[in-house]
Enzyme design. Structure first.
Site, PDB file in Angstrom:
ATOM      1  N   LYS A  72      -6.332   2.681  -1.299  1.00 23.62           N
ATOM      2  CA  LYS A  72      -5.559   2.665  -0.047  1.00 23.62           C
ATOM      3  C   LYS A  72      -5.365   4.050   0.586  1.00 23.62           C
ATOM      4  O   LYS A  72      -5.168   4.152   1.789  1.00 23.62           O
ATOM      5  CB  LYS A  72      -4.170   2.051  -0.295  1.00 23.62           C
ATOM      6  CG  LYS A  72      -4.188   0.546  -0.478  1.00 23.62           C
ATOM      7  CD  LYS A  72      -2.770   0.022  -0.567  1.00 23.62           C
ATOM      8  CE  LYS A  72      -2.776  -1.471  -0.759  1.00 23.62           C
ATOM      9  NZ  LYS A  72      -1.419  -2.035  -0.725  1.00 23.62           N
ATOM     10  N   ASP A 108       1.469  -3.872   5.088  1.00 21.19           N
ATOM     11  CA  ASP A 108       2.312  -4.248   3.943  1.00 21.19           C
ATOM     12  C   ASP A 108       3.800  -4.336   4.324  1.00 21.19           C
ATOM     13  O   ASP A 108       4.472  -5.312   3.977  1.00 21.19           O
ATOM     14  CB  ASP A 108       2.146  -3.235   2.798  1.00 21.19           C
ATOM     15  CG  ASP A 108       0.807  -3.396   2.086  1.00 21.19           C
ATOM     16  OD1 ASP A 108       0.264  -4.518   2.074  1.00 21.19           O
ATOM     17  OD2 ASP A 108       0.303  -2.401   1.541  1.00 21.19           O
TER      18      ASP A 108
END
Ligand code: ATR
Length: 291
Positions: A72, A108
């Site tokens: 990420k 997220d």
């Protein structure tokens, strides 16, 4: 499921390991139901091969990516543009292609907030939050809460120095709204009194630590909304204790589903059918837990 054709647009999940990911069935189910010529494919890739694999995939009929552990942060090096929230968070979980350019997003935190709002109706602006833990997920959630106007974000972590770093980043980069809380029952109790939401982002309560509570049970007062981002088990010990204490609870699977829903609309411009995503994921998780 329809077979991929030459015309099929690919959405690639990059991560390692990916054997347990529920994202491929979750997204492919919606592509199927909506009759969209897309296919979501997991590609396990090591850190060493990430750059080459990513460059190669960009030469295929790819419409977007999801990125998960451990890539990420590193993936950002290879992107043309970053959405401001993803840049502030310092991590990307979704990539879109626009006019041949790669743009990184982070859904997220938004996934968490949409799950919270769907389950409880609580808006973020002007509300007070208490976060346990400060890893990657906490970072995305806390930064997104700050972006969306949370009045206060208390952060409490086993390693206080990490909480200090995250709090300083939020206060300097977004807005002065974050504060470190000492990991003592007394300090936690004092801050929790005026909070609406308690969020567990630590791994405590996750299989194989199912019986561990991340906070003293006596602090779970009935005015609190208690959210857990752990979704294995579906209802953690924290959520069960909180429910018994009269709190409203928000299980972790919602964040997983809504971060996917947000990514789906970024890639395709189409709103996914969340109920289909949710049914797919719940039945998969139930089957796994029964095994
Ligand atoms: P993720 O990226 O999924 O959020 P992570 O970065 O590994 O995961 O973060 C895990 C969080 O759980 C951290 O805040 C960690 O605390 P430390 O910063 O002190 O490591 C917290 N955590 C993990 N195990 C814990 C334990 N036994 N007690 C308290 N906190 C714990």
């Amino acid at each position: 499921m329809n077979y991929p054709k030459v015309s099929t647009k690919l959405i690639i999940l990059l991560g390692n390991p990916l054997g347990h990911s529920v994202s491929p069935p979750m997204h492919n189910r919606v592509f199927d139901v909506l009759g969209m010529d897309y296919c979501y494919m997991p590609v396990e890739v090591t850190a060493e091969n990430l750059e080459k694999v990513f460059a190669g995939l960009l030469r295929m009929n790819v419409a977007g990516f999801n990125v998960t552990i451990p890539h990420k942060i590193r993936i950002m090096e290879f992107l043309d543009q970053l959405d401001p929230l993803a840049e502030t968070i310092g991590a990307v979980n979704t990539i879109c292609l626009k006019d041949g350019k790669t743009i990184g997003y982070n859904t997220d935190g938004e996934g968490f907030i949409r799950s919270l709002t769907e389950e409880t109706g609580l808006p973020v602006a002007g509300r007070r939050f208490f976060l346990l833990g400060c890893g990657g997920a906490a970072r995305a959630i806390a930064m997104t809460l700050a972006f969306k106007g949370a009045q206060k974000i208390f952060i409490c972590n086993r390693t206080p120095a990490k909480a200090e770093t995250l709090v300083n980043e939020i206060n300097n980069k977004i807005r002065h709204c974050a504060e470190v809380v000492e990991q003592t029952v007394r300090s936690q109790a004092e801050k929790l009194q005026d909070c609406q939401v308690l969020i567990n982002t630590t791994s405590l309560g996750m299989h194989p630590k199912e019986n561990v509570l991340p906070i003293d049970g006596s602090l779970l007062l009935p005015h609190l909304i208690v959210a857990d981002i752990v979704y294995n088990p579906l209802h953690t010990q924290l959520l069960r204790t909180a429910e018994a204490a009269g709190c409203t609870i928000v299980p972790g699977l919602g964040m997983l589903i809504y971060q996917g829903a947000a990514a789906f609309s970024l890639w395709t411009g189409v709103e996914p059918i969340v109920s289909e995503m949710s049914e797919t994921v719940y039945s998969l998780m139930k089957t796994r837990q029964e095994k």
